[in-house]
Design a protein around this motif. Sequence first.
Motif, PDB file in Angstrom:
ATOM      1  N   THR A   1      15.898  43.708 -16.941  1.00  0.00           N
ATOM      2  CA  THR A   1      16.969  43.562 -15.950  1.00  0.00           C
ATOM      3  C   THR A   1      17.050  42.127 -15.466  1.00  0.00           C
ATOM      4  O   THR A   1      18.144  41.585 -15.266  1.00  0.00           O
ATOM      5  CB  THR A   1      16.723  44.509 -14.765  1.00  0.00           C
ATOM      6  OG1 THR A   1      16.574  45.850 -15.240  1.00  0.00           O
ATOM      7  CG2 THR A   1      17.884  44.455 -13.784  1.00  0.00           C
ATOM      8  N   VAL A   2      15.902  41.495 -15.287  1.00  0.00           N
ATOM      9  CA  VAL A   2      15.888  40.081 -14.905  1.00  0.00           C
ATOM     10  C   VAL A   2      16.561  39.249 -15.990  1.00  0.00           C
ATOM     11  O   VAL A   2      17.336  38.326 -15.702  1.00  0.00           O
ATOM     12  CB  VAL A   2      14.449  39.607 -14.657  1.00  0.00           C
ATOM     13  CG1 VAL A   2      14.406  38.092 -14.455  1.00  0.00           C
ATOM     14  CG2 VAL A   2      13.860  40.309 -13.452  1.00  0.00           C
ATOM     15  N   ALA A   3      16.261  39.559 -17.258  1.00  0.00           N
ATOM     16  CA  ALA A   3      16.871  38.823 -18.367  1.00  0.00           C
ATOM     17  C   ALA A   3      18.392  39.006 -18.366  1.00  0.00           C
ATOM     18  O   ALA A   3      19.139  38.050 -18.618  1.00  0.00           O
ATOM     19  CB  ALA A   3      16.279  39.298 -19.689  1.00  0.00           C
ATOM     20  N   LYS A   4      18.864  40.209 -18.065  1.00  0.00           N
ATOM     21  CA  LYS A   4      20.307  40.454 -18.018  1.00  0.00           C
ATOM     22  C   LYS A   4      20.960  39.661 -16.886  1.00  0.00           C
ATOM     23  O   LYS A   4      22.016  39.036 -17.087  1.00  0.00           O
ATOM     24  CB  LYS A   4      20.571  41.953 -17.826  1.00  0.00           C
ATOM     25  CG  LYS A   4      22.048  42.319 -17.797  1.00  0.00           C
ATOM     26  CD  LYS A   4      22.236  43.812 -17.589  1.00  0.00           C
ATOM     27  CE  LYS A   4      21.819  44.217 -16.182  1.00  0.00           C
ATOM     28  NZ  LYS A   4      22.136  45.641 -15.905  1.00  0.00           N
ATOM     29  N   TYR A   5      20.347  39.668 -15.716  1.00  0.00           N
ATOM     30  CA  TYR A   5      20.903  38.917 -14.592  1.00  0.00           C
ATOM     31  C   TYR A   5      20.864  37.414 -14.871  1.00  0.00           C
ATOM     32  O   TYR A   5      21.790  36.685 -14.520  1.00  0.00           O
ATOM     33  CB  TYR A   5      20.126  39.231 -13.312  1.00  0.00           C
ATOM     34  CG  TYR A   5      20.364  40.623 -12.764  1.00  0.00           C
ATOM     35  CD1 TYR A   5      21.433  41.398 -13.211  1.00  0.00           C
ATOM     36  CD2 TYR A   5      19.521  41.177 -11.809  1.00  0.00           C
ATOM     37  CE1 TYR A   5      21.656  42.664 -12.718  1.00  0.00           C
ATOM     38  CE2 TYR A   5      19.739  42.447 -11.294  1.00  0.00           C
ATOM     39  CZ  TYR A   5      20.799  43.182 -11.761  1.00  0.00           C
ATOM     40  OH  TYR A   5      21.020  44.445 -11.264  1.00  0.00           O
ATOM     41  N   ARG A   6      19.776  36.948 -15.495  1.00  0.00           N
ATOM     42  CA  ARG A   6      19.660  35.524 -15.804  1.00  0.00           C
ATOM     43  C   ARG A   6      20.749  35.080 -16.779  1.00  0.00           C
ATOM     44  O   ARG A   6      21.362  34.015 -16.607  1.00  0.00           O
ATOM     45  CB  ARG A   6      18.268  35.234 -16.378  1.00  0.00           C
ATOM     46  CG  ARG A   6      18.092  33.814 -16.882  1.00  0.00           C
ATOM     47  CD  ARG A   6      16.713  33.605 -17.468  1.00  0.00           C
ATOM     48  NE  ARG A   6      16.392  34.574 -18.501  1.00  0.00           N
ATOM     49  CZ  ARG A   6      16.906  34.572 -19.734  1.00  0.00           C
ATOM     50  NH1 ARG A   6      17.783  33.643 -20.078  1.00  0.00           N
ATOM     51  NH2 ARG A   6      16.534  35.478 -20.622  1.00  0.00           N
ATOM     52  N   GLU A   7      20.995  35.893 -17.793  1.00  0.00           N
ATOM     53  CA  GLU A   7      22.042  35.554 -18.763  1.00  0.00           C
ATOM     54  C   GLU A   7      23.416  35.563 -18.116  1.00  0.00           C
ATOM     55  O   GLU A   7      24.273  34.741 -18.461  1.00  0.00           O
ATOM     56  CB  GLU A   7      21.986  36.543 -19.931  1.00  0.00           C
ATOM     57  CG  GLU A   7      20.739  36.388 -20.795  1.00  0.00           C
ATOM     58  CD  GLU A   7      20.641  37.470 -21.851  1.00  0.00           C
ATOM     59  OE1 GLU A   7      21.532  38.364 -21.865  1.00  0.00           O
ATOM     60  OE2 GLU A   7      19.693  37.438 -22.655  1.00  0.00           O
ATOM     61  N   SER A   8      23.649  36.487 -17.176  1.00  0.00           N
ATOM     62  CA  SER A   8      24.948  36.515 -16.498  1.00  0.00           C
ATOM     63  C   SER A   8      25.170  35.275 -15.644  1.00  0.00           C
ATOM     64  O   SER A   8      26.317  34.894 -15.386  1.00  0.00           O
ATOM     65  CB  SER A   8      25.054  37.778 -15.624  1.00  0.00           C
ATOM     66  OG  SER A   8      24.118  37.740 -14.555  1.00  0.00           O
ATOM     67  N   LEU A   9      24.087  34.642 -15.210  1.00  0.00           N
ATOM     68  CA  LEU A   9      24.194  33.406 -14.427  1.00  0.00           C
ATOM     69  C   LEU A   9      24.293  32.171 -15.312  1.00  0.00           C
ATOM     70  O   LEU A   9      24.441  31.055 -14.803  1.00  0.00           O
ATOM     71  CB  LEU A   9      22.972  33.275 -13.505  1.00  0.00           C
ATOM     72  CG  LEU A   9      22.862  34.281 -12.357  1.00  0.00           C
ATOM     73  CD1 LEU A   9      21.498  34.178 -11.692  1.00  0.00           C
ATOM     74  CD2 LEU A   9      23.968  34.065 -11.348  1.00  0.00           C
ATOM     75  N   GLY A  10      24.192  32.364 -16.634  1.00  0.00           N
ATOM     76  CA  GLY A  10      24.245  31.225 -17.538  1.00  0.00           C
ATOM     77  C   GLY A  10      22.971  30.404 -17.548  1.00  0.00           C
ATOM     78  O   GLY A  10      22.996  29.216 -17.891  1.00  0.00           O
ATOM     79  N   ILE A  11      21.841  31.005 -17.175  1.00  0.00           N
ATOM     80  CA  ILE A  11      20.554  30.316 -17.151  1.00  0.00           C
ATOM     81  C   ILE A  11      19.848  30.562 -18.479  1.00  0.00           C
ATOM     82  O   ILE A  11      19.708  31.708 -18.923  1.00  0.00           O
ATOM     83  CB  ILE A  11      19.685  30.805 -15.974  1.00  0.00           C
ATOM     84  CG1 ILE A  11      20.393  30.521 -14.653  1.00  0.00           C
ATOM     85  CG2 ILE A  11      18.321  30.129 -15.998  1.00  0.00           C
ATOM     86  CD1 ILE A  11      19.662  31.049 -13.435  1.00  0.00           C
TER      87      ILE A  11
END
Length: 502
Positions: free
Chosen positions: A482-492
């Motif tokens: 879930t952290v990876a999904k949120y990070r990708e949505s932020l463009g990080i």
Amino acid sequence: MKPSLVLKMGQQLTMTPQLQQAIRLLQLSTLDLQQEIQEALESNPMLERQEDGDDFDNSDPMADAADNPTASSEASDSFSESTYQDSLGSAEPLDEGDWNERIPNELPVDTAWEDVYQTSASSLPSNDDDEWDFTTRTSVGESLQSHLLWQLNLVPMSDKDRLIAVTLIDCINDQGYLEEPLDELLAAFDPELDVELDEIEAVLHRIQQFEPAGVAARDLSECLLLQLRQLPANTPWLAEAKRLASDYLDLLGSRDYNQLLRRMRLKEDELRQVIELIQSLNPRPGSQIESSEPEYVVPDVIVRKHNDRWLVELNQEAIPRLRVNPQYAGFVRRADSSADNTFMRNQLQEARWFIKSLQSRNETLMKVASQIVEHQRGFLDYGEEAMKPLVLHDIAEAVGMHESTISRVTTQKYMHTPRGIYELKYFFSSHVSTSEGGECSSTAIRAIIKKLVAAENAKKPLSDSKIAGLLEAQGIQVARRTVAKYRESLGIAPSSERKRLM
């Protein structure tokens, strides 16, 4: 089976033309609604724009109700159906007469608008050449190919070289890179032209001198080198940057700084300055040429704080205020079935319905925006980390509407806040459970992740598992994926790609 007649009872959802119009206006963005209103003003003589300083009491008080720009969050329900009916009657200067009884308040659900009233002229194509603005309707931003062709016309070339140049430009993608290998381009030319590979390479080198710098490169290394060659010769660390872009770009991409230090024989601080020079270049030079039309955002709702209270107001500059023209409405005669009078009566009814649909749209928008502000006061006061979980069902229950209506209201509608302009859908997010039994918004979690990454050690960036552990320490139970999904949505980027030299 034997044929027979069967009588059945059932329920079926149908929509009147008025409801269809109200729903259509509700889902329009502000810019689309402005165009719709302009078309209505041009096609319906009964509608007119309310100018500043005009008194609604002498014409049509419905216009004020249809577009009240200063309704606060506590006054979102100030408009009522009875007020509308009273003001609608005063909108028409005829004090007596039964002609308006012939105009139905509701059309039957099994009819269409065109079955009773004439179709607006604005929906038909116009043949008036004077009103047709070709430039505003067809103009778009300049494409990369047109930009390069414009520069090509300024360069003296033979017809053969110009043909090669045009072919090369057609093979350049939007990022500015040459997609086709030169040998394949050579095979595509007519043998009678007697084109040689050296000629294609010579023309390519001339195109690579065009703007933007780095265009027509065949790979990233060549793109960076083209840009470095256009820098002044006295640029610090220019020679080292060219060497890195030419020989060690793969090591830079994998963040293998130890290998770069050994092979380039530089100190850490020197390598950092070389990398900064490389990072100042544009790896996608074609993106500098904007080929799409600019998109403008006009806020529908303005939120401001006054005396420690958040107030919600409609943007009075976004939508013009309308009213029924009292002079034209007075021309409608009772007991007159002439074609002119029938047309004016139809236009009057259409104008009344249009104003009522605008009123309904503004009421719904105010109710939804007020509930969003009421629910997300923490975001307005403290930022994204204080965002609360919110779904369409919560607002639908609060305002007594269906979720589909809330979805239409929040699509392409924008709210201007002291923290910026946001689409209404931005305030809706799912939730994650906390260790204390509470809930945390996914938007707030993204804000925390962004804050953690911004404060991390550039030499040892935080992995997704480490971020999940830090969130758990704050009572937020989030899995690594879930952290990876949120990070990708932020463009990080992942931690392996965020590694930097200090």
